[in-house]
Design a protein around this motif. Sequence first.
Motif, PDB file in Angstrom:
ATOM      1  N   UNK A  56       0.848  -1.187   0.000  1.00 12.47           N
ATOM      2  CA  UNK A  56       0.000   0.000   0.000  1.00 12.47           C
ATOM      3  C   UNK A  56       0.888   1.243   0.000  1.00 12.47           C
ATOM      4  N   UNK A  57       0.413   2.271  -0.691  1.00 12.35           N
ATOM      5  CA  UNK A  57       1.130   3.541  -0.695  1.00 12.35           C
ATOM      6  C   UNK A  57       0.139   4.673  -0.959  1.00 12.35           C
ATOM      7  N   UNK A  58       0.381   5.820  -0.319  1.00 15.83           N
ATOM      8  CA  UNK A  58      -0.418   7.021  -0.536  1.00 15.83           C
ATOM      9  C   UNK A  58       0.447   8.004  -1.311  1.00 15.83           C
ATOM     10  N   UNK A  59      -0.069   8.461  -2.461  1.00 11.99           N
ATOM     11  CA  UNK A  59       0.644   9.403  -3.318  1.00 11.99           C
ATOM     12  C   UNK A  59      -0.131  10.712  -3.355  1.00 11.99           C
ATOM     13  N   UNK A  60       0.580  11.836  -3.165  1.00 14.05           N
ATOM     14  CA  UNK A  60      -0.081  13.146  -3.074  1.00 14.05           C
ATOM     15  C   UNK A  60       0.264  14.000  -4.285  1.00 14.05           C
ATOM     16  N   UNK A  61      -0.780  14.656  -4.803  1.00 14.43           N
ATOM     17  CA  UNK A  61      -0.587  15.664  -5.838  1.00 14.43           C
ATOM     18  C   UNK A  61      -0.269  15.110  -7.210  1.00 14.43           C
ATOM     19  N   UNK A  62      -0.067  16.071  -8.148  1.00 17.48           N
ATOM     20  CA  UNK A  62       0.175  15.692  -9.535  1.00 17.48           C
ATOM     21  C   UNK A  62       1.527  15.020  -9.723  1.00 17.48           C
ATOM     22  N   UNK A  63       2.449  15.274  -8.818  1.00 18.57           N
ATOM     23  CA  UNK A  63       3.771  14.658  -8.932  1.00 18.57           C
ATOM     24  C   UNK A  63       3.822  13.288  -8.266  1.00 18.57           C
ATOM     25  N   UNK A  64       2.713  12.909  -7.665  1.00 17.79           N
ATOM     26  CA  UNK A  64       2.617  11.581  -7.031  1.00 17.79           C
ATOM     27  C   UNK A  64       3.711  11.401  -5.971  1.00 17.79           C
ATOM     28  N   UNK A  65       3.687  12.309  -5.004  1.00 20.83           N
ATOM     29  CA  UNK A  65       4.687  12.280  -3.925  1.00 20.83           C
ATOM     30  C   UNK A  65       4.268  11.245  -2.883  1.00 20.83           C
ATOM     31  N   UNK A  66       5.192  10.408  -2.459  1.00 23.58           N
ATOM     32  CA  UNK A  66       4.903   9.375  -1.465  1.00 23.58           C
ATOM     33  C   UNK A  66       4.667  10.008  -0.100  1.00 23.58           C
ATOM     34  N   UNK A  67       3.467   9.807   0.448  1.00 22.85           N
ATOM     35  CA  UNK A  67       3.166  10.224   1.822  1.00 22.85           C
ATOM     36  C   UNK A  67       3.271   9.063   2.794  1.00 22.85           C
ATOM     37  N   UNK A  68       2.809   7.901   2.370  1.00 23.38           N
ATOM     38  CA  UNK A  68       2.864   6.690   3.193  1.00 23.38           C
ATOM     39  C   UNK A  68       3.232   5.508   2.303  1.00 23.38           C
ATOM     40  N   UNK A  69       3.930   4.564   2.888  1.00 23.57           N
ATOM     41  CA  UNK A  69       4.230   3.306   2.194  1.00 23.57           C
ATOM     42  C   UNK A  69       4.446   2.244   3.260  1.00 23.57           C
ATOM     43  N   UNK A  70       3.719   1.148   3.139  1.00 18.83           N
ATOM     44  CA  UNK A  70       3.853   0.113   4.171  1.00 18.83           C
ATOM     45  C   UNK A  70       5.049  -0.794   3.890  1.00 18.83           C
ATOM     46  N   UNK A  71       5.280  -1.717   4.832  1.00 23.81           N
ATOM     47  CA  UNK A  71       6.455  -2.587   4.726  1.00 23.81           C
ATOM     48  C   UNK A  71       6.427  -3.437   3.470  1.00 23.81           C
ATOM     49  N   UNK A  72       5.215  -3.900   3.091  1.00 26.59           N
ATOM     50  CA  UNK A  72       5.121  -4.737   1.899  1.00 26.59           C
ATOM     51  C   UNK A  72       5.523  -3.958   0.649  1.00 26.59           C
ATOM     52  N   UNK A  73       5.196  -2.659   0.600  1.00 28.70           N
ATOM     53  CA  UNK A  73       5.590  -1.843  -0.552  1.00 28.70           C
ATOM     54  C   UNK A  73       7.096  -1.640  -0.573  1.00 28.70           C
ATOM     55  N   UNK A  74       7.659  -1.355   0.593  1.00 20.95           N
ATOM     56  CA  UNK A  74       9.108  -1.169   0.679  1.00 20.95           C
ATOM     57  C   UNK A  74       9.844  -2.451   0.325  1.00 20.95           C
TER      58      UNK A  74
END
Length: 629
Positions: free
Chosen positions: A184-202
């Motif tokens: 899972x990951x949360x991306x913010x804005x038009x540039x798709x900036x990473x706000x959150x990323x869980x261990x499975x994503x990392x």
Amino acid sequence: MHDRLVPSLDFLTGGGEMGALMRAHDWSSSPLGLPEHWPQSLRAVVSLMLTSKFPMFIAWGPQLAFLYNDGYRPIFGAKHPHALGLPFHEVWSEIWHDIEPLVTKALAGEATYHEDLHLVMERNGYPEDTWYTFSYSPVRDETGGIAGMFCACTETTHEVKSRAALREEQDRLRELFQQAPGFMAMLRGREHVFELANDAYLQLVGHRRDIIGKSAREALPEIEGQGFFELLDNVYATGQPFVGRSVRVGLQRKPESPVEERFVDVIYQPITDREGRTTGIFAEGYDVTERVQAEESLRESEARFRNLADHAPVMVWVTEPDGTCTYLSRSWYEFTGQTPETGLGFGWLDAVHPDDRSWSGEMFRTGYAKQEPIRVEYRLRRADGTYRWAIDAAAPRFGEDGTYLGHVGSVLDITDRKQIEEHRELLINELNHRVKNTLTIVQSMASQSLKQMSEENRPKVQAFEDRLFALARAHDVLTRENWEGAELREIINEVVEPYLRQKTKHIEIEGPRLRLIPRIALAIAMAIHELATNAAKYGALSVPSGCVFITWTVTSHNAPHLELRWQERDGPPVSPPTRRGFGTRLIERSLATDVGGNVRLTYEPAGVVCVMDIPLSDEGGMLEHHTHR
């Protein structure tokens, strides 16, 4: 004129319930005295308190007598209304050690403010956690000295607990987010900036653990040109989610390493504000590389299986759990003349002989239901319209998790073999018939030749006939087995059956299941017959109390051996014979000459014991891992 000199009590006017209580209260015993004599400073603050809707109280005088308004009543709980006018330390004795320092500061002229202060109160007869936001302010009298303190407060217990529950829920969600099996990951804005990323994503992206705060293009430069940035841009621009299955992605999971191919199931879900505008993207999914590789491996395995099955000397078929046939080998189509359109599903049953179709189909359905192996012999129609005998043998298939997948391994044309077996059976039956006739002729010749013998020799004639009869019974067992072998227990049962008919005879038989070749079976049959005959005349079977125990075991030191034991008990007293009889010599000779065994015959006081040690060659017997009593 006198009435005008009495101080006015207008400051107690109004104030709701507490104003009425204060006006009706007996102040004569209160440390504050009668309201008519209260100083103007106290009157002013009391008037302010009673007319306010905000929770307030006043602590006045040397004993800090407690006065409060309607807004404060819920805080008091069961302490209301008897707490009116009592000293502060009595009213809140359970929290006095917590608030006394604050009261001391107020009485020293220092106002204090506290937000969400935790206090354990007993306002309803039991301890409970409460939180308050309040201020303690000093109140001066007409002389300028501090005569009491004023408190404006509000209970924030509900808000504090709600915030705590919210934090707990957020922490739980954050923990679930981090521990989720999917990435899972949360991306913010038009540039798709990473706000959150869980261990499975990392774990998916490998060595990069500092992607938070970076744009997707900055954090994952190696996926440029793979279409993912364009997908993110499109989801952000259109507000439409993207769902991908088994999507190929190349990731550099280790520093300076080549790009590694992975496969993912992924969803890009737009995140919108209240006005419906897209503000970010929530990415979630699973790394399904192992599944895709397993599916590819399975497809390769199935292709190899089909190639092998199509070139196998037998016909092969595969079914689903419900019995639906999903594969028939090329040899099936060549044999039956069917096509995939007519043979798959349940169409293959059309090639089975009409007389065999119903019962064989039922056997297949039972095997599917019980998930057990199936073996059926039926007639199968060849492409030229003739019917051939076939053996259809199927085994259940199971997945790695034990799930039943259906049945598979083959159909074999056994018509030629069946004809050979039928011819062989005819020959064996003819042989058996001739052997039986020969035994009958020998028995008749012996009877005719020996009938002139004296009465004293009649037992010898009878013994000879009994031996022929025992040999015939053993032959019957072998005949039923087409002379391929016989069970040891069945041979013994046939030989001793005449004695078991007599209720006074007691024989116990115990030993593991063992199949013997005919030569050994006949030798043992004759030995058991001689022992039983002797026991019936002179030993344990000659008296009602006697008993014979026949037991055997198989030992395997250097080579497998059968150790067969005959033991008599509770019969007449036993003494060794003065000479070796014909029966003893017959036992020793047949076992030694025919099967290479040896015999130990002892005459113990408790009863005769005969131990036979017989070697078992590779073809000589088969020991099963259970016993029958």
